[in-house]
Design a protein around this motif. Sequence first.
Motif, mmCIF file in Angstrom:
data_model
loop_
_atom_site.group_PDB
_atom_site.id
_atom_site.type_symbol
_atom_site.label_atom_id
_atom_site.label_comp_id
_atom_site.label_asym_id
_atom_site.label_seq_id
_atom_site.Cartn_x
_atom_site.Cartn_y
_atom_site.Cartn_z
ATOM 1 N N PHE A 160 0.828 -1.198 0.000
ATOM 2 C CA PHE A 160 0.000 0.000 0.000
ATOM 3 C C PHE A 160 0.868 1.256 0.000
ATOM 4 O O PHE A 160 0.647 2.184 -0.788
ATOM 5 C CB PHE A 160 -0.938 -0.024 1.209
ATOM 6 N N LEU A 161 1.874 1.287 0.871
ATOM 7 C CA LEU A 161 2.768 2.441 0.933
ATOM 8 C C LEU A 161 3.554 2.608 -0.367
ATOM 9 O O LEU A 161 3.763 3.726 -0.833
ATOM 10 C CB LEU A 161 3.723 2.313 2.122
ATOM 11 N N SER A 162 3.957 1.512 -0.979
ATOM 12 C CA SER A 162 4.659 1.572 -2.262
ATOM 13 C C SER A 162 3.781 2.176 -3.344
ATOM 14 O O SER A 162 4.250 2.952 -4.180
ATOM 15 C CB SER A 162 5.119 0.180 -2.690
ATOM 16 N N GLN A 163 2.496 1.839 -3.317
ATOM 17 C CA GLN A 163 1.557 2.394 -4.292
ATOM 18 C C GLN A 163 1.393 3.898 -4.084
ATOM 19 O O GLN A 163 1.332 4.660 -5.061
ATOM 20 C CB GLN A 163 0.209 1.698 -4.196
ATOM 21 N N ILE A 164 1.314 4.334 -2.839
ATOM 22 C CA ILE A 164 1.194 5.762 -2.542
ATOM 23 C C ILE A 164 2.427 6.504 -3.047
ATOM 24 O O ILE A 164 2.321 7.548 -3.706
ATOM 25 C CB ILE A 164 1.002 6.004 -1.025
ATOM 26 N N ILE A 165 3.592 5.975 -2.766
ATOM 27 C CA ILE A 165 4.834 6.608 -3.201
ATOM 28 C C ILE A 165 4.911 6.668 -4.724
ATOM 29 O O ILE A 165 5.300 7.689 -5.303
ATOM 30 C CB ILE A 165 6.056 5.883 -2.600
ATOM 31 N N ALA A 166 4.505 5.602 -5.388
ATOM 32 C CA ALA A 166 4.520 5.592 -6.854
ATOM 33 C C ALA A 166 3.601 6.670 -7.414
ATOM 34 O O ALA A 166 3.961 7.375 -8.365
ATOM 35 C CB ALA A 166 4.116 4.212 -7.370
ATOM 36 N N LYS A 167 2.415 6.823 -6.837
ATOM 37 C CA LYS A 167 1.474 7.853 -7.296
ATOM 38 C C LYS A 167 2.031 9.251 -7.058
ATOM 39 O O LYS A 167 1.920 10.132 -7.917
ATOM 40 C CB LYS A 167 0.117 7.713 -6.608
ATOM 41 N N LEU A 168 2.625 9.476 -5.886
ATOM 42 C CA LEU A 168 3.228 10.772 -5.592
ATOM 43 C C LEU A 168 4.370 11.073 -6.570
ATOM 44 O O LEU A 168 4.517 12.208 -7.034
ATOM 45 C CB LEU A 168 3.737 10.833 -4.154
ATOM 46 N N ASN A 169 5.163 10.068 -6.901
ATOM 47 C CA ASN A 169 6.250 10.259 -7.854
ATOM 48 C C ASN A 169 5.723 10.650 -9.227
ATOM 49 O O ASN A 169 6.358 11.421 -9.938
ATOM 50 C CB ASN A 169 7.111 8.996 -7.953
ATOM 51 N N GLU A 170 4.570 10.122 -9.606
ATOM 52 C CA GLU A 170 3.957 10.479 -10.882
ATOM 53 C C GLU A 170 3.480 11.929 -10.874
ATOM 54 O O GLU A 170 3.520 12.603 -11.899
ATOM 55 C CB GLU A 170 2.768 9.568 -11.185
ATOM 56 N N LEU A 171 3.009 12.401 -9.730
ATOM 57 C CA LEU A 171 2.413 13.730 -9.640
ATOM 58 C C LEU A 171 3.427 14.862 -9.554
ATOM 59 O O LEU A 171 3.170 15.973 -10.015
ATOM 60 C CB LEU A 171 1.496 13.807 -8.414
ATOM 61 N N PHE A 172 4.557 14.606 -8.932
ATOM 62 C CA PHE A 172 5.518 15.664 -8.655
ATOM 63 C C PHE A 172 6.825 15.418 -9.380
ATOM 64 O O PHE A 172 7.290 14.290 -9.462
ATOM 65 C CB PHE A 172 5.815 15.735 -7.152
ATOM 66 N N ASP A 173 7.444 16.505 -9.870
ATOM 67 C CA ASP A 173 8.800 16.352 -10.385
ATOM 68 C C ASP A 173 9.748 16.340 -9.186
ATOM 69 O O ASP A 173 9.330 16.468 -8.038
ATOM 70 C CB ASP A 173 9.140 17.439 -11.399
ATOM 71 N N THR A 174 11.028 16.218 -9.428
ATOM 72 C CA THR A 174 12.003 16.050 -8.345
ATOM 73 C C THR A 174 11.964 17.197 -7.336
ATOM 74 O O THR A 174 11.945 16.967 -6.131
ATOM 75 C CB THR A 174 13.421 15.914 -8.924
ATOM 76 N N ASP A 175 11.955 18.443 -7.812
ATOM 77 C CA ASP A 175 11.942 19.581 -6.893
ATOM 78 C C ASP A 175 10.657 19.632 -6.079
ATOM 79 O O ASP A 175 10.676 19.929 -4.884
ATOM 80 C CB ASP A 175 12.114 20.895 -7.652
ATOM 81 N N ASP A 176 9.518 19.354 -6.731
ATOM 82 C CA ASP A 176 8.240 19.348 -6.020
ATOM 83 C C ASP A 176 8.235 18.285 -4.924
ATOM 84 O O ASP A 176 7.758 18.525 -3.823
ATOM 85 C CB ASP A 176 7.079 19.082 -6.976
ATOM 86 N N ARG A 177 8.753 17.103 -5.225
ATOM 87 C CA ARG A 177 8.791 16.017 -4.230
ATOM 88 C C ARG A 177 9.644 16.413 -3.043
ATOM 89 O O ARG A 177 9.285 16.171 -1.894
ATOM 90 C CB ARG A 177 9.324 14.722 -4.856
#
Length: 55
Positions: free
Chosen positions: A19-36
């Motif tokens: 579940f946590l891996s899925q959340i992280i994957a979605k966040l990575n899709e939404l934000f570029d490196t600086d945003d993350r």
Amino acid sequence: MKPASDLGTGKSKDKQEEFLSQIIAKLNELFDTDDRLNYAHTVTDKVRENTRVMK
């Protein structure tokens, strides 16, 4: 301890980790490196404000 046969399989070991891996994957899709990085700092700062969490 995780069995050695699972090393390198890339599979999650339990449902919470998956579940946590899925959340992280979605966040990575939404934000570029600086945003993350900025988002991570914001969340970290908010968590540190909570003394109960920090204990």
